[in-house]
Write a protein that holds these residues in place. Structure first.
Motif, PDB file in Angstrom:
ATOM      1  N   HIS A   1       0.830  -1.202   0.000  1.00 50.66           N
ATOM      2  CA  HIS A   1       0.000   0.000   0.000  1.00 50.66           C
ATOM      3  C   HIS A   1       0.869   1.259   0.000  1.00 50.66           C
ATOM      4  O   HIS A   1       1.913   1.295   0.652  1.00 50.66           O
ATOM      5  N   PRO A   2       0.461   2.316  -0.717  1.00 50.80           N
ATOM      6  CA  PRO A   2       1.274   3.539  -0.760  1.00 50.80           C
ATOM      7  C   PRO A   2       1.549   4.142   0.613  1.00 50.80           C
ATOM      8  O   PRO A   2       2.602   4.751   0.824  1.00 50.80           O
ATOM      9  N   LEU A   3       0.630   3.974   1.559  1.00 54.22           N
ATOM     10  CA  LEU A   3       0.841   4.564   2.878  1.00 54.22           C
ATOM     11  C   LEU A   3       1.885   3.817   3.703  1.00 54.22           C
ATOM     12  O   LEU A   3       2.301   4.321   4.752  1.00 54.22           O
ATOM     13  N   ALA A   4       2.318   2.646   3.240  1.00 51.92           N
ATOM     14  CA  ALA A   4       3.399   1.948   3.946  1.00 51.92           C
ATOM     15  C   ALA A   4       4.656   2.810   3.973  1.00 51.92           C
ATOM     16  O   ALA A   4       5.444   2.742   4.924  1.00 51.92           O
ATOM     17  N   ALA A   5       4.835   3.636   2.946  1.00 58.63           N
ATOM     18  CA  ALA A   5       6.033   4.483   2.866  1.00 58.63           C
ATOM     19  C   ALA A   5       6.030   5.577   3.925  1.00 58.63           C
ATOM     20  O   ALA A   5       7.094   6.066   4.320  1.00 58.63           O
ATOM     21  N   VAL A   6       4.839   5.988   4.406  1.00 58.90           N
ATOM     22  CA  VAL A   6       4.774   7.077   5.385  1.00 58.90           C
ATOM     23  C   VAL A   6       4.294   6.590   6.754  1.00 58.90           C
ATOM     24  O   VAL A   6       4.153   7.395   7.668  1.00 58.90           O
ATOM     25  N   PHE A   7       4.032   5.294   6.891  1.00 57.83           N
ATOM     26  CA  PHE A   7       3.663   4.787   8.214  1.00 57.83           C
ATOM     27  C   PHE A   7       4.723   5.118   9.265  1.00 57.83           C
ATOM     28  O   PHE A   7       4.372   5.558  10.376  1.00 57.83           O
ATOM     29  N   PRO A   8       6.028   4.956   8.986  1.00 57.82           N
ATOM     30  CA  PRO A   8       7.014   5.310  10.015  1.00 57.82           C
ATOM     31  C   PRO A   8       6.896   6.762  10.466  1.00 57.82           C
ATOM     32  O   PRO A   8       7.030   7.065  11.651  1.00 57.82           O
ATOM     33  N   MET A   9       6.673   7.685   9.519  1.00 55.96           N
ATOM     34  CA  MET A   9       6.542   9.087   9.879  1.00 55.96           C
ATOM     35  C   MET A   9       5.298   9.333  10.726  1.00 55.96           C
ATOM     36  O   MET A   9       5.334  10.024  11.744  1.00 55.96           O
ATOM     37  N   LEU A  10       4.183   8.728  10.326  1.00 54.99           N
ATOM     38  CA  LEU A  10       2.953   8.893  11.090  1.00 54.99           C
ATOM     39  C   LEU A  10       3.088   8.292  12.488  1.00 54.99           C
ATOM     40  O   LEU A  10       2.575   8.848  13.465  1.00 54.99           O
ATOM     41  N   TYR A  11       3.776   7.173  12.574  1.00 59.17           N
ATOM     42  CA  TYR A  11       4.015   6.585  13.888  1.00 59.17           C
ATOM     43  C   TYR A  11       4.838   7.534  14.756  1.00 59.17           C
ATOM     44  O   TYR A  11       4.561   7.729  15.938  1.00 59.17           O
ATOM     45  N   ASP A  12       5.845   8.163  14.154  1.00 55.02           N
ATOM     46  CA  ASP A  12       6.703   9.075  14.898  1.00 55.02           C
ATOM     47  C   ASP A  12       5.923  10.313  15.338  1.00 55.02           C
ATOM     48  O   ASP A  12       6.110  10.819  16.446  1.00 55.02           O
ATOM     49  N   VAL A  13       5.033  10.802  14.491  1.00 52.09           N
ATOM     50  CA  VAL A  13       4.290  12.023  14.781  1.00 52.09           C
ATOM     51  C   VAL A  13       3.174  11.784  15.794  1.00 52.09           C
ATOM     52  O   VAL A  13       2.996  12.559  16.739  1.00 52.09           O
ATOM     53  N   LEU A  14       2.402  10.704  15.613  1.00 53.22           N
ATOM     54  CA  LEU A  14       1.247  10.457  16.468  1.00 53.22           C
ATOM     55  C   LEU A  14       1.319   9.148  17.257  1.00 53.22           C
ATOM     56  O   LEU A  14       0.808   9.061  18.370  1.00 53.22           O
ATOM     57  N   GLY A  15       1.927   8.120  16.656  1.00 52.78           N
ATOM     58  CA  GLY A  15       1.904   6.808  17.281  1.00 52.78           C
ATOM     59  C   GLY A  15       2.609   6.755  18.614  1.00 52.78           C
ATOM     60  O   GLY A  15       2.142   6.096  19.556  1.00 52.78           O
ATOM     61  N   ARG A  16       3.742   7.449  18.741  1.00 55.32           N
ATOM     62  CA  ARG A  16       4.460   7.423  20.014  1.00 55.32           C
ATOM     63  C   ARG A  16       3.633   8.063  21.115  1.00 55.32           C
ATOM     64  O   ARG A  16       3.611   7.597  22.257  1.00 55.32           O
ATOM     65  N   ALA A  17       2.942   9.166  20.784  1.00 57.15           N
ATOM     66  CA  ALA A  17       2.083   9.812  21.772  1.00 57.15           C
ATOM     67  C   ALA A  17       0.962   8.870  22.199  1.00 57.15           C
ATOM     68  O   ALA A  17       0.590   8.826  23.377  1.00 57.15           O
TER      69      ALA A  17
END
Length: 430
Positions: A76-92
């Motif tokens: 899926h195209p969003l696999a490329a930005v999952f790490p960024m989204l995790y860093d921005v919101l997932g850690r919180a």
């Protein structure tokens, strides 16, 4: 961007039998024509939910088997930005009574991140990976309704159509393809009372825009690459845990197994039990625990993948952080920046992983500060990894012409960061 923090809120009432009975009455009143007491967006969504034949007891169905989901989201195209989204919101989310979810354009959940206890609570309402949260499947909810209206949406507890979900609040925003403008998917934060605050909606909207910017950056930097031919491929950049493809199997590893695999990939020559224990746990001797972990990892990956005496990966492997390092060795900074979607296992505290993480990030940053290619410096400062890198912004100013449309923004960022870091305009400590 700030972080979403629910740590100050009271323990959330997860159990549906603790829902205030007023929520039930409100739902029943709406069904009897009491729409005037409901927000317009919610009333329209409830109307669509009723038209779809849903009722207050509807639960989200599951759209994938486990093996189907793994293969689908890997492409899926969003696999490329999952790490960024995790860093921005997932850690919180991991530090609060909330979860972060990413769904596809049809509302099917691809990733759900959070603390284990909160994930278990979310499982109770089927808010878990592979579940289908389109509005037509489960009624009014932020993730599904945001896709329906093609915009950011916040749904507060009793505004959910189904009673089971009414203890929760959520905020979601769609993510668009920067080239085609079609919806690729949606990012969502679901949790307790603070998830209903205006700030949570703003953060989710900002995360979606950052994902779109990152997708645009990756499009600019993308180059055509062939199949590496490796039997094992490890993805560990920007992820809380590693994902591994072994032949035609996709596996998501535990945190400890992720650490072990990264350390073995970092040392193709192999590590003794003592060396691996030190790199994994520090100075304390945990060799007996290590043996059990490696045994379980071998059973998961295959006995021919992980070799003992010394511990090493027997088969030829590829790994995203090693490929990034190889690009740097070959002076291919544009490719390295494309691959570098986040730090190596950012949540790991294993000494050997921390050292590898810092080594790679320092190499990338040094290459950015040395390059004379302004486009690559711009790409770095536009990424979440380099957005607060003062030296990179200052380097960008030296490469830009004062007539460039990028000059004012770069100058503004330099001033902002100097103020944040306690430096004066002349570059000395204030």
């Amino acid at each position: 961007m700030g972080v979403l923090d629910f740590r100050g809120c009271a323990q959330f009432p997860w159990r549906v039998d603790r829902v205030d009975r007023g929520l039930h009455r409100r739902h029943e009143e709406f069904l009897e024509g009491g729409e005037r007491n409901v927000r317009g967006l919610v009333a329209a969504s409830w109307g669509r939910s009723i038209a779809a034949g849903l009722d207050s007891g509807t639960a989200a169905p599951f759209a994938f088997r486990a093996d189907e989901l793994s293969a689908y989201r890997a492409e899926h195209p969003l696999a490329a930005v999952f790490p960024m989204l995790y860093d921005v919101l997932g850690r919180a989310a991991e530090d609060s009574d909330s979860v972060m979810a990413i769904g596809d354009s049809d509302g099917r959940l691809l990733w759900v991140c959070g603390r284990r206890d909160v994930l278990r609570a979310a499982d109770g309402i089927h808010f878990s990976e592979g579940a289908w949260w389109a509005e037509r499947q489960v009624g009014t909810n932020a993730l599904g309704t945001s896709l329906e209206v093609a915009g950011p949406v916040q749904i507060r507890s009793a505004e959910h159509f189904t009673l089971l979900v009414q203890p929760w609040s959520c905020a979601a925003a769609p993510i668009y393809d920067p080239e085609t403008q079609r919806v690729l998917g949606v990012v969502d934060v679901t949790g307790g009372a603070d998830a209903s605050s205006p700030q949570s909606l703003a953060l989710v909207r900002a995360a979606a825009r950052m994902a779109e910017a990152e997708l645009g950056r990756l499009t600019i930097l993308r180059r055509i690459t062939g199949d590496s031919g490796h039997r094992v491929h490890i993805s560990a950049l920007g992820r809380p845990d590693a994902e591994v493809r072994v032949d035609d199997r996709d596996l998501r590893l535990s945190r400890r197994h992720s650490d072990i695999l990264v350390l073995l990939a970092e040392h193709p020559e192999g590590l003794s039990a003592e060396e691996l224990s030190d790199a994994l746990y520090g100075e304390a001797d945990h060799r007996s625990s290590l043996r059990g972990e490696v045994t379980r990892l071998r059973a998961l990956l295959g006995a021919d993948i992980v070799e003992s005496r010394p511990y090493r990966l027997r088969r030829d492997i590829a790994a995203d952080w090693l490929e990034t390092a190889n690009d740097l060795d070959s002076h291919l900074l544009s490719s390295a920046l494309r691959r570098y979607v986040g730090p190596l296992l950012p949540q790991s505290d294993a000494p050997g992983v921390v050292a590898a993480r810092n080594r790679l990030e320092n190499r990338i940053r040094a290459a950015v500060l040395q390059t004379q290619d302004v486009d690559l410096v711009v790409a770095w400062t536009r990424s979440y990894a380099g957005v607060n890198d003062l030296a990179a912004w200052e380097h960008q100013l030296t490469l830009l012409s004062p007539t460039s449309p990028l000059w004012p923004a770069a100058q503004s960022e330099v001033r902002r960061l100097r103020k944040d870091y306690g430096l004066n305009a002349a570059g000395t400590e204030g």
